[in-house]
Design an enzyme around this catalytic site. Sequence first.
Site, mmCIF file in Angstrom:
data_model
loop_
_atom_site.group_PDB
_atom_site.id
_atom_site.type_symbol
_atom_site.label_atom_id
_atom_site.label_comp_id
_atom_site.label_asym_id
_atom_site.label_seq_id
_atom_site.Cartn_x
_atom_site.Cartn_y
_atom_site.Cartn_z
ATOM 1 N N ARG A 17 0.797 -1.204 0.000
ATOM 2 C CA ARG A 17 0.000 0.000 0.000
ATOM 3 C C ARG A 17 0.848 1.281 0.000
ATOM 4 N NH1 ARG A 17 -5.441 -0.830 0.979
ATOM 5 N NH2 ARG A 17 -5.677 1.049 2.225
ATOM 6 N N ASP A 143 -3.389 11.499 10.211
ATOM 7 C CA ASP A 143 -4.681 11.189 9.597
ATOM 8 C C ASP A 143 -5.535 12.435 9.741
ATOM 9 O OD1 ASP A 143 -7.477 10.164 9.247
ATOM 10 O OD2 ASP A 143 -6.513 8.203 9.266
ATOM 11 N N TYR A 156 -8.730 4.794 17.685
ATOM 12 C CA TYR A 156 -7.836 5.106 16.563
ATOM 13 C C TYR A 156 -7.660 6.616 16.428
ATOM 14 C CZ TYR A 156 -6.350 5.867 11.742
ATOM 15 O OH TYR A 156 -5.698 6.303 10.610
#
Length: 250
Positions: A17, A143, A156
């Site tokens: 990835r 993120d 998360y």
Amino acid sequence: MTLSHAPVALVTGSALRLGRQMILRLHQQGYRVIIHANRSLPAATQLAEQLNQQIAHSAAVVHADLTDDQAVAALAEAALACFKRLDLLINNASSFYPTPLHNASLTAWDDLFGSNVKAPYFLSKALAPMLAEYQGCIINMVDIHAEKPLADHSIYCMAKAALLMMTKALARELAPAIRVNGIAPGAILWPTQTLADTDKAAVLAQIPMQRLGDPDDIANAMLYLAQAPYVTGQIVAIDGGRSLGGANKA
């Protein structure tokens, strides 16, 4: 530049990835690369063989479970042993899965915080002396949900929020010898968990660019941050504008 003087990069979680794409880009740019894997060791070995066929002795593989404290320490030692040099550390490896509050567990907490925060922190600590010697840098894969939570992914999101703060804190602490920045990807690749077409459509509807990003978008940002000598403590969102909107449930 001879191979023995070429810069060296370690990318965690780089067999597949986005990590794999960063390894490929760095190798194309003349870096010697250290590919880290845990469960994807066969893919990491295959990638290293491919790169070493292109340029001999330019790629190495290290194996570690980043939720194992002793393995993280051993990983740092193994990485330094590969080429006796380190210019770039990319903390990319990450666990990702939902943890709705009603069934959240200590096991999930330890796994998500371990892979997303604890391992990057202590790997950075262990490798800082060598990075400082070469005026190197650290890039953390954060993120967009570090700031705008994703439904049912509270642990998360908290872990990524901690990684964001770690990026800024270490940028101050390690300056001027080491720069520390972060990349906050949006929707680049669909998760390995299968998503329904309706869920994919809901995600795309929240992206002003109306499409997924490409792994090359992340690799381009990574290369910029690796080569930007006056940039530190920054989080670059590569998300097609998605973070301009609200939280997303997909």
